[in-house]
Design a protein around this motif. Sequence first.
Motif, PDB file in Angstrom:
ATOM      1  N   ALA A 152       0.887  -1.180   0.071  1.00  0.00           N
ATOM      2  CA  ALA A 152      -0.038  -0.152  -0.048  1.00  0.00           C
ATOM      3  C   ALA A 152       0.807   1.216   0.011  1.00  0.00           C
ATOM      4  N   ALA A 153       1.991   1.238   1.091  1.00  0.00           N
ATOM      5  CA  ALA A 153       2.913   2.326   0.732  1.00  0.00           C
ATOM      6  C   ALA A 153       3.525   2.602  -0.479  1.00  0.00           C
ATOM      7  N   GLU A 154       3.819   1.521  -1.305  1.00  0.00           N
ATOM      8  CA  GLU A 154       4.346   1.869  -2.535  1.00  0.00           C
ATOM      9  C   GLU A 154       3.324   2.528  -3.494  1.00  0.00           C
ATOM     10  N   GLU A 155       2.175   2.014  -3.581  1.00  0.00           N
ATOM     11  CA  GLU A 155       1.235   2.597  -4.414  1.00  0.00           C
ATOM     12  C   GLU A 155       0.804   3.996  -3.949  1.00  0.00           C
ATOM     13  N   GLU A 156       1.017   4.511  -2.823  1.00  0.00           N
ATOM     14  CA  GLU A 156       0.909   5.884  -2.220  1.00  0.00           C
ATOM     15  C   GLU A 156       2.166   6.497  -2.803  1.00  0.00           C
TER      16      GLU A 156
END
Length: 235
Positions: free
Chosen positions: A110-114
């Motif tokens: 999720a952090a990577e997509e953010e």
Amino acid sequence: MEQVMHETAMEPARGRAAASGWRRRMGRLDAILAEAGRALQVLDGTVPHERANPAGPAAADDPALTDAESRHAAGLMRVNHVGEICAQALYRGQALLCRDEGIRRVLLRAAEEEVDHLAWCRQRLDELRSRPSLLNPLWYAGSFGLGLAASRAGIPYNLGFMAETERQVEEHLDGHLAALPDPDQRSRRIVTQMRDDEIGHRTTAEDHGAVPLPAPVRGAMRLMSKIMTTTAYRI
């Protein structure tokens, strides 16, 4: 003599224990240094991202915005950029202390997509000849600390925090889609993709066992979000 022999036999075990403790300390230090480096990349806009901007390349026939529309769009996109700064810090803070490797991967993905969202918002701010929030280091530090605290509540509430965060962000982005100037289709395409991704993050958290947060916690999150969005629009 027997005492000496016993102590001699214990030496290898003590040495292994000391080495194991040293490796654990170095592992924690490495993780902390890695997060500090990541924070600097996030804050200076150099963190690498994966997906292309959904707005596509700027074109000469893109609808022109008035000065007032540009300022308003920039304020909204600055708020969105701050939201991505906070999400990046929050999820990485949660992942740092997470002991379940599967859930840790969920948080880091999720952090990577953010990071993609972060880059898109920064690009749009540049196009609008504006800037990110001057308070981004404060937003990052506060959110990272919140993520560390949330991680101590256990996996179901840790995921519940992620789900509630994304639920509130969905509402916030829906409001921005209604508030953006009509001609600003570039910002609108970015915000639409961001909202769709946040829905995916929420459902992922729910599918992995998220539980609802207590009402006072949800209320506190909304209050903090209101303070952040009001401040970031201008500063």
